[in-house]
Scaffold this motif. Structure first.
Motif, PDB file in Angstrom:
ATOM      1  N   ARG A  81     -27.846-126.980 -73.194  1.00 35.20           N
ATOM      2  CA  ARG A  81     -27.496-128.020 -72.226  1.00 35.20           C
ATOM      3  C   ARG A  81     -26.013-127.982 -71.893  1.00 35.20           C
ATOM      4  NH1 ARG A  81     -31.449-131.762 -71.120  1.00 35.20           N
ATOM      5  NH2 ARG A  81     -30.005-132.201 -69.415  1.00 35.20           N
ATOM      6  N   HIS A  82     -25.231-127.262 -72.685  1.00 32.35           N
ATOM      7  CA  HIS A  82     -23.803-127.070 -72.420  1.00 32.35           C
ATOM      8  C   HIS A  82     -23.469-125.600 -72.652  1.00 32.35           C
ATOM      9  CE1 HIS A  82     -24.088-131.377 -73.343  1.00 32.35           C
ATOM     10  NE2 HIS A  82     -23.032-131.532 -72.550  1.00 32.35           N
ATOM     11  N   ILE A  83     -22.874-124.975 -71.641  1.00 38.04           N
ATOM     12  CA  ILE A  83     -22.505-123.561 -71.743  1.00 38.04           C
ATOM     13  C   ILE A  83     -21.044-123.419 -71.330  1.00 38.04           C
ATOM     14  CG2 ILE A  83     -22.943-121.219 -70.923  1.00 38.04           C
ATOM     15  CD1 ILE A  83     -25.816-122.030 -70.354  1.00 38.04           C
ATOM     16  N   ARG A  84     -20.273-122.797 -72.190  1.00 38.12           N
ATOM     17  CA  ARG A  84     -18.844-122.603 -71.920  1.00 38.12           C
ATOM     18  C   ARG A  84     -18.533-121.115 -71.892  1.00 38.12           C
ATOM     19  NH1 ARG A  84     -14.446-126.077 -72.733  1.00 38.12           N
ATOM     20  NH2 ARG A  84     -12.432-125.002 -72.833  1.00 38.12           N
ATOM     21  N   LEU A  85     -17.829-120.683 -70.846  1.00 32.10           N
ATOM     22  CA  LEU A  85     -17.470-119.278 -70.704  1.00 32.10           C
ATOM     23  C   LEU A  85     -15.961-119.145 -70.621  1.00 32.10           C
ATOM     24  CD1 LEU A  85     -20.033-119.934 -68.517  1.00 32.10           C
ATOM     25  CD2 LEU A  85     -20.102-117.444 -68.628  1.00 32.10           C
ATOM     26  N   SER A  86     -15.446-118.158 -71.345  1.00 35.16           N
ATOM     27  CA  SER A  86     -14.017-117.872 -71.316  1.00 35.16           C
ATOM     28  C   SER A  86     -13.854-116.377 -71.062  1.00 35.16           C
ATOM     29  CB  SER A  86     -13.359-118.265 -72.640  1.00 35.16           C
ATOM     30  OG  SER A  86     -11.994-117.897 -72.642  1.00 35.16           O
ATOM     31  N   ILE A  87     -13.170-116.035 -69.970  1.00 31.23           N
ATOM     32  CA  ILE A  87     -13.024-114.645 -69.557  1.00 31.23           C
ATOM     33  C   ILE A  87     -11.553-114.280 -69.553  1.00 31.23           C
ATOM     34  CG2 ILE A  87     -13.648-112.927 -67.816  1.00 31.23           C
ATOM     35  CD1 ILE A  87     -16.047-114.481 -68.868  1.00 31.23           C
ATOM     36  N   THR A  88     -11.214-113.113 -70.085  1.00 31.29           N
ATOM     37  CA  THR A  88      -9.859-112.597 -70.030  1.00 31.29           C
ATOM     38  C   THR A  88      -9.815-111.436 -69.042  1.00 31.29           C
ATOM     39  OG1 THR A  88      -9.449-113.215 -72.331  1.00 31.29           O
ATOM     40  CG2 THR A  88      -7.957-111.604 -71.338  1.00 31.29           C
ATOM     41  N   GLY A  89      -8.923-111.535 -68.076  1.00 32.07           N
ATOM     42  CA  GLY A  89      -8.839-110.494 -67.057  1.00 32.07           C
ATOM     43  C   GLY A  89     -10.127-110.402 -66.281  1.00 32.07           C
ATOM     44  N   ASP A  90     -10.604-109.182 -66.079  1.00 30.59           N
ATOM     45  CA  ASP A  90     -11.865-108.994 -65.341  1.00 30.59           C
ATOM     46  C   ASP A  90     -13.070-108.944 -66.268  1.00 30.59           C
ATOM     47  OD1 ASP A  90     -11.583-106.570 -66.582  1.00 30.59           O
ATOM     48  OD2 ASP A  90     -11.643-105.358 -64.756  1.00 30.59           O
ATOM     49  N   GLY A  91     -12.853-109.227 -67.562  1.00 31.32           N
ATOM     50  CA  GLY A  91     -13.961-109.259 -68.508  1.00 31.32           C
ATOM     51  C   GLY A  91     -14.051-108.036 -69.387  1.00 31.32           C
ATOM     52  N   ARG A  92     -13.357-106.962 -69.035  1.00 31.10           N
ATOM     53  CA  ARG A  92     -13.428-105.775 -69.886  1.00 31.10           C
ATOM     54  C   ARG A  92     -12.770-106.029 -71.240  1.00 31.10           C
ATOM     55  NH1 ARG A  92     -10.997-101.124 -66.187  1.00 31.10           N
ATOM     56  NH2 ARG A  92      -9.983-102.932 -65.205  1.00 31.10           N
ATOM     57  N   LYS A  93     -11.702-106.813 -71.231  1.00 30.36           N
ATOM     58  CA  LYS A  93     -10.998-107.075 -72.488  1.00 30.36           C
ATOM     59  C   LYS A  93     -11.751-108.079 -73.351  1.00 30.36           C
ATOM     60  CE  LYS A  93      -6.454-108.384 -74.289  1.00 30.36           C
ATOM     61  NZ  LYS A  93      -5.060-108.790 -73.936  1.00 30.36           N
ATOM     62  N   ARG A  94     -12.242-109.154 -72.726  1.00 28.82           N
ATOM     63  CA  ARG A  94     -12.903-110.191 -73.532  1.00 28.82           C
ATOM     64  C   ARG A  94     -13.767-111.084 -72.666  1.00 28.82           C
ATOM     65  NH1 ARG A  94     -11.555-115.482 -74.930  1.00 28.82           N
ATOM     66  NH2 ARG A  94     -12.215-116.168 -77.005  1.00 28.82           N
ATOM     67  N   ILE A  95     -14.993-111.319 -73.128  1.00 31.98           N
ATOM     68  CA  ILE A  95     -15.921-112.283 -72.548  1.00 31.98           C
ATOM     69  C   ILE A  95     -16.481-113.102 -73.701  1.00 31.98           C
ATOM     70  CG2 ILE A  95     -18.120-112.628 -71.350  1.00 31.98           C
ATOM     71  CD1 ILE A  95     -17.665-109.911 -69.990  1.00 31.98           C
ATOM     72  N   GLN A  96     -16.343-114.402 -73.625  1.00 32.37           N
ATOM     73  CA  GLN A  96     -16.911-115.254 -74.676  1.00 32.37           C
ATOM     74  C   GLN A  96     -17.781-116.337 -74.046  1.00 32.37           C
ATOM     75  OE1 GLN A  96     -14.737-118.398 -77.165  1.00 32.37           O
ATOM     76  NE2 GLN A  96     -14.969-116.725 -78.641  1.00 32.37           N
ATOM     77  N   ILE A  97     -18.988-116.481 -74.585  1.00 32.63           N
ATOM     78  CA  ILE A  97     -19.913-117.502 -74.117  1.00 32.63           C
ATOM     79  C   ILE A  97     -20.421-118.278 -75.324  1.00 32.63           C
ATOM     80  CG2 ILE A  97     -22.116-117.954 -72.976  1.00 32.63           C
ATOM     81  CD1 ILE A  97     -21.704-115.600 -71.235  1.00 32.63           C
ATOM     82  N   SER A  98     -20.280-119.597 -75.257  1.00 33.47           N
ATOM     83  CA  SER A  98     -20.791-120.452 -76.332  1.00 33.47           C
ATOM     84  C   SER A  98     -21.781-121.441 -75.747  1.00 33.47           C
ATOM     85  CB  SER A  98     -19.635-121.191 -77.018  1.00 33.47           C
ATOM     86  OG  SER A  98     -18.925-121.982 -76.097  1.00 33.47           O
ATOM     87  N   ASP A  99     -22.810-121.766 -76.527  1.00 35.06           N
ATOM     88  CA  ASP A  99     -23.822-122.702 -76.053  1.00 35.06           C
ATOM     89  C   ASP A  99     -24.327-123.557 -77.200  1.00 35.06           C
ATOM     90  OD1 ASP A  99     -26.338-121.640 -77.338  1.00 35.06           O
ATOM     91  OD2 ASP A  99     -25.903-119.868 -76.144  1.00 35.06           O
TER      92      ASP A  99
END
Length: 584
Positions: free
Chosen positions: A40-58
């Motif tokens: 019911r809650h999704i948080r996304l954190s992207i660094t740059g274009d995503g190649r360096k880091r993509i984080q998704i928490s739910d």
């Protein structure tokens, strides 16, 4: 060459190539996993274009500790058991390839706790191999961090698009899922800055406001129609709100974003006779039907689908949108809507596209003219410039036809001049001359106005702010996806900022396509088109004479910047023949 079995590493990377084309693909697959987990809650954190880091928490159901390693094996899934299940898919993911494919070309950190367990599990996976596992105390749900994407397949990196392009695509993916699942709260950060958020209220209108802006919602009608086992719900734009391509027609089937040319055509057909050729609506539409009547297993990324009865799906979509648009046209006001629709029915009978109230009002306004030093009786229109050599014979204005065409004469005969096309040409050459001399005139707004755009559009504007500044636009970021319009080119001082920015976004999105004009040229042409006097605008004799005097000195007076003719010439001999004065 001898036949041999590929190694598991090569097999995994081939599979990854089908599923994980770019960082946006990773975001899409992980979002789908979160939604399938009931988050019911999704948080996304992207660094740059995503190649360096993509984080998704739910806050979804989480993964059981005993099964967490299985999640990274190919074709391991909790959403499918038998082959017959493929024909009644009710989840976004089902093949069990996403995590395995992503893990094979990246470094992953995963923590997850199933809601039925008291302790969670942390896993480190590198290149598809599990490097570490340990118990951790975490809330129920899942947090997955993907780092150094394609680190072990460097050849893939040279095929990726630029960073800003990827940021826009990621924002588009998140925005689409937020529309499909308004009951889920989404939060997207890029480089530590919030760019998109929804509250999970379950109201699609709330998401549209956050995704597209209140101005868009005010010009949209609600679609809600069902027939037999198919239902269509969402919002579609009034004809006054339109774009230059079909890219703003967003479609979902059973909660899945799809790219279906047939359904898209159905939406376009619903506007038959209501939009000009080459203009397309904005729509966010959900089609729901029996899962057994649609096959989603026809494409690796599941973007394409196949209907058991495509004609029925086409008809359901077209009928639902058409009914909503016509119904909205007959209603004086609609929920959250400001435009006046009392003109709509008459325009529909005339098969003319509807214009926005602001545009209609501007057509009644007379342009602001100043005297021309070259001819005291001529009234120039637009930016000033030194007089150029005459490229047309001197024309004498006779009058105006249909408040659209200027009748003029010269020794060579009669000239019928399209006032809008002619003024476009005049403004275009003047603007380009100013731009070349780096003297573009900007008009500061008396009261700066704010304009809200979609997250992907905001990234595009930010990327092009220097170019827009050169052309006389001063836009200042002001909160997530909001810009303050400080100044516009002087000739556009009377144009509504939201309408202006909407058009510029069209140009920016299409500016780099093969065969298209440069971005600068497209924007300048739009500026001139919006500033030019319109067809249907009554001009005084002095105004007509001023326009003709400037057209006479244009370098290319015979066409507007888009290539349409500015005038029709009928020679004296042709006139005589038409009236039978030269014999048979």
């Amino acid at each position: 060459m001898a036949i041999h079995v590929l190694s598991q590493d090569v097999v995994a990377q081939i599979a990854a190539g089908e599923v994980v084309e770019r960082p946006t693909s990773v975001v899409k697959e992980l979002l789908e996993n979160s939604l399938d987990a009931g988050a019911r809650h999704i948080r996304l954190s992207i660094t740059g274009d995503g190649r360096k880091r993509i984080q998704i928490s739910d806050d979804g159901c989480g993964i059981e500790a005993a099964e967490i390693e299985l999640a990274f094996l190919r074709h391991a899934t909790s959403k499918l058991e038998t082959a017959s299940d493929l024909y009644r898919i009710q989840t976004l993911g089902f093949r069990g390839e996403a995590l395995a494919s992503i893990a094979s070309v990246s470094q992953i950190k995963l923590t997850s706790r199933n809601q039925a367990e008291n302790i969670g599990t942390a896993l480190v996976v590198e290149g598809g191999e599990i490097r570490q596992r340990k118990p951790v105390g975490v809330p129920a749900g899942t947090v997955i961090t993907v780092e150094n994407l394609f680190y072990n397949t460097p050849a893939r990196l040279k095929f990726l698009k630029g960073e800003m392009s990827e940021k826009r695509q990621i924002a588009s993916v998140v925005t689409r899922y937020a529309m499909a699942y308004p009951q889920v709260a989404f939060h997207l950060e890029q480089d530590g800055r919030e760019v998109f958020r929804t509250n999970g209220s379950g109201n699609l209108a709330d998401v549209i406001v956050n995704a597209l802006g209140l101005d868009h919602l005010k010009n949209m009608v609600e679609v809600d129609d069902s027939h037999n086992d198919m239902a269509v719900y969402g919002f579609a734009s009034a004809p006054s709100l339109n774009r230059a391509d079909r890219s703003r027609i967003t479609l979902f089937v059973n909660g899945r974003y799809v790219q279906d040319t047939g359904l898209t055509h159905a939406v376009v057909q619903a506007y038959h006779t209501l939009l000009m050729t080459g203009r397309y609506p904005i729509a966010i539409l959900m089609l729901t039907l029996n899962p057994e009547d649609v096959d989603v297993n026809v494409h690796p990324t599941k973007a394409e689908i196949r209907f058991r009865d495509h004609d029925a799906a086409f008809s359901a979509m077209q009928r639902a949108v058409r009914r909503a648009i016509i119904g909205g046209a007959q209603t004086p006001t609609m929920r959250g809507q400001a435009p006046q629709y009392h003109q709509f029915e008459e325009q529909q009978r005339l098969e003319l596209p509807m214009e926005s109230p602001g545009q209609h009002a501007r057509q009644r306004m007379q342009p602001d003219y100043a005297e021309n030093d070259d001819d005291p009786t001529a009234i120039p229109i637009g930016l000033g410039q030194p007089a150029q050599p005459r490229t047309l014979p001197m024309l004498r204005v006779v009058g105006q036809i249909a408040a659209s065409y200027i009748v003029a004469e010269a020794p060579a005969g009669m000239y019928l001049v399209d006032q809008h096309a002619a003024h476009e040409r005049i403004l275009y050459e003047q603007f380009m001359a100013e731009y070349t001399r780096q003297k573009t005139v900007a008009q500061l707004a008396l009261t700066p106005e704010s304009v809200q755009v979609a997250p992907a559009e905001a990234r595009l504007i930010e990327e092009k702010l220097p170019l827009l500044s050169e052309l006389g636009f001063q836009l200042e970021p002001f909160g997530p996806n909001i810009f303050i319009v400080r100044a516009v080119p002087a000739i556009l001082s009377d144009v509504e900022p939201s309408e202006l920015i909407r058009g510029i976004i069209d140009d920016l999105e299409q500016g780099n396509k093969p065969g298209m004009e440069s971005i600068e040229d497209k924007i300048v042409m739009r500026v001139c088109k919006q500033a030019a006097v319109k067809a249907g605008q009554v001009l005084s004799y002095e105004q007509m004479q001023g326009l003709i005097r400037q057209l006479e000195r244009c370098q290319s007076p015979l066409t507007c910047p888009h290539g349409r003719p500015t005038m029709i010439h009928m020679s004296n001999d042709r006139l005589a023949r038409e009236f039978g004065r030269l014999g048979a």
